[in-house]
Design an enzyme around this catalytic site. Structure first.
Site, short mmCIF file in Angstrom:
data_model
loop_
_atom_site.label_atom_id
_atom_site.label_comp_id
_atom_site.label_asym_id
_atom_site.label_seq_id
_atom_site.Cartn_x
_atom_site.Cartn_y
_atom_site.Cartn_z
N ASP A 37 0.83 -1.20 0.00
CA ASP A 37 0.00 0.00 0.00
C ASP A 37 0.86 1.26 0.00
OD1 ASP A 37 -2.33 -1.40 -0.03
OD2 ASP A 37 -2.70 -1.26 2.13
N LYS A 59 -3.66 3.32 -2.67
CA LYS A 59 -4.76 4.23 -2.98
C LYS A 59 -4.47 5.56 -2.32
CE LYS A 59 -8.28 0.58 -3.25
NZ LYS A 59 -7.34 -0.54 -3.09
N MET A 173 -8.92 8.52 8.27
CA MET A 173 -9.24 9.07 6.95
C MET A 173 -10.33 10.13 7.05
SD MET A 173 -9.13 5.46 4.85
CE MET A 173 -10.03 4.56 6.13
#
Length: 433
Positions: A37, A59, A173
């Protein structure tokens, strides 16, 4: 390669490369392929031998990346090819890491899979910041949520009321959803003056903390340009936190982390030395005012290099990056033409035509060599792996109300400088002001 392979879903920890488990580290170096990641430590990847294939599927907000279905199919395909695959995930695979989805896809395809837990940013970032999620008299309950609900829509009202009634709420997030968090929690009954602490780059040398209150959360994120990765802690434990609570650490010249408290030496012997506070630092502060259109070299394509590049782009510099690999953000800048990415290791000829040099690779020996080469050409060089080396340091910066405040520590401790910068911000930009 023949036979049935296997996939290990490994938690890499919250950022500090030393926080991966022993089992995770052993599997990482025994893999044929590592699928990782964006938030995985660059150091963990850089340490792998060239024989291990590394695939970045990270991402990032606002940019294209492989879909979860693409990643699942890739893991199944490589396992069926008989490969030993480590799926390396930031934090823990099962805390907002979609590890359960990948495990299910592999099992349904008949592939062998094993989960190796990791330290989550939930505990890693908060502990390093010196904040306890549970604290007698302040917090006996806490909830963890994501600022990007999997359903793509906001939570039902009853869930917001349940969250508002808990002692502490931790949000992953959440910076892009700051306004929604603020609005919904206040509407559900949480007081606007509830303390909030934002922890950016948790467990890394670049970790920074920002205090505010719930009613000013969105304004704080925007005004202070707080980006990812950030943990948001909402509750009275955030109010009990003080800047001095942080577990300060900084890298020494070898690249290892130096805990300042472990290096304190005392002596009862009298000394004739001049007190440190009265000695000249040997540092000359200055602000560069005209980098627009001028060439700057950043050696290193990891997150540290990306931060250097971001600031250089903000002032209009022509940035050249030399590195075999690069973060998704750097790759996007390269595709858009904002950055000239030389896909390879540093060479002395990369210095030609530059006015500034940033040595930001994972190898301190290479960074020292870059600094030496730059000195021979009369170029100023910043060495990321040892702030006491090189010719200049990049200070902690605060821009507000027409002021540019720069803070550096004499001993070259970037986290101490950021801590003082944050204290200045609290006095200049008071929450609710």
């Amino acid at each position: 390669m023949t036979g049935q392979g296997k996939v290990w879903l490994v938690g890499a920890g919250p950022g500090d490369p030393e926080l991966i488990t022993r089992k995770g580290h052993r599997l990482l170096h025994a893999a044929d392929v590592v699928v990782h990641d964006r938030l995985v430590s660059d150091t963990l990847i850089a340490e792998l031998p060239p024989s291990i294939e590394c695939i970045d599927v990270g991402k990032a907000p606002g940019r294209s990346s492989p879909s979860q279905r693409d990643i699942n199919e890739m893991l199944v395909r490589m396992a069926r090819q008989g490969k030993r695959v480590v799926r390396l995930k930031g934090g823990d695979p099962y805390i907002f890491g979609r590890g359960a989805e990948e495990r299910q896809a592999l099992l349904e395809a008949g592939c062998a899979v094993e989960v190796v837990p990791g330290i989550s940013a939930l505990t890693g970032a908060t502990a390093t910041a010196g904040l306890s999620l549970t604290r007698r008299g302040l917090s006996s309950t806490f909830a963890v949520m994501t600022g990007r609900p999997m359903t793509g829509r906001t939570l039902p009202n009853d869930q917001w009321r349940a969250l508002a009634g808990l002692d502490t709420v931790v949000v992953f997030m959440g910076v892009s959803a700051a306004l929604e968090l603020q609005t919904e929690l206040v509407a559900a009954g949480r007081a606007p003056d509830t303390p909030v602490l934002l922890i950016n780059d948790g467990t890394l040398p670049t970790q920074s903390t920002h205090r505010t209150v719930l009613g000013q959360l969105d304004a704080t994120v925007r005004e202070q340009s707080i980006g990812y990765p950030t943990i948001i802690v909402i509750g009275e434990v955030a109010g009990a936190w003080k800047p001095g609570d942080e577990d300060l650490a900084s890298p020494d010249a070898s690249g290892f982390v130096r805990r300042d408290a472990d290096l304190q030496l005392s002596s009862s012997e009298p000394s004739d030395e001049v007190p440190e506070s009265r000695k000249p630092s040997g540092l000359y502060p200055m602000t560069l005012t005209n980098l627009a259109g001028r060439r700057a070299l950043v050696a290193g394509g990891g997150r540290v290099g990306a931060r250097k590049v971001r600031r250089l782009l903000d002032v209009g510099a022509r940035v050249v990056v030399c590195s075999p690999t690069a973060t998704s953000e750097l790759q996007d800048w390269s595709r858009s033409g904002e950055v000239d990415w030389i896909r390879g290791r540093y060479r002395p000829d990369h210095l030609q035509g530059c006015c500034l040099v940033f040595a930001a690779t994972n190898d301190h020996r290479i960074n020292v060599k870059i600094a030496q080469d730059a000195a021979e050409l009369g170029l100023f060089c910043n060495v990321a792996t040892d702030t006491t080396s090189g010719d200049f340091r990049v200070p902690a910066v605060l821009e507000t109300d027409g002021l540019l405040v720069s803070v550096s520590s004499v001993e070259g401790d970037p986290r101490r400088a950021r801590r003082l910068r944050d204290r200045i911000r609290e006095n200049l930009v008071a929450p609710g002001a």
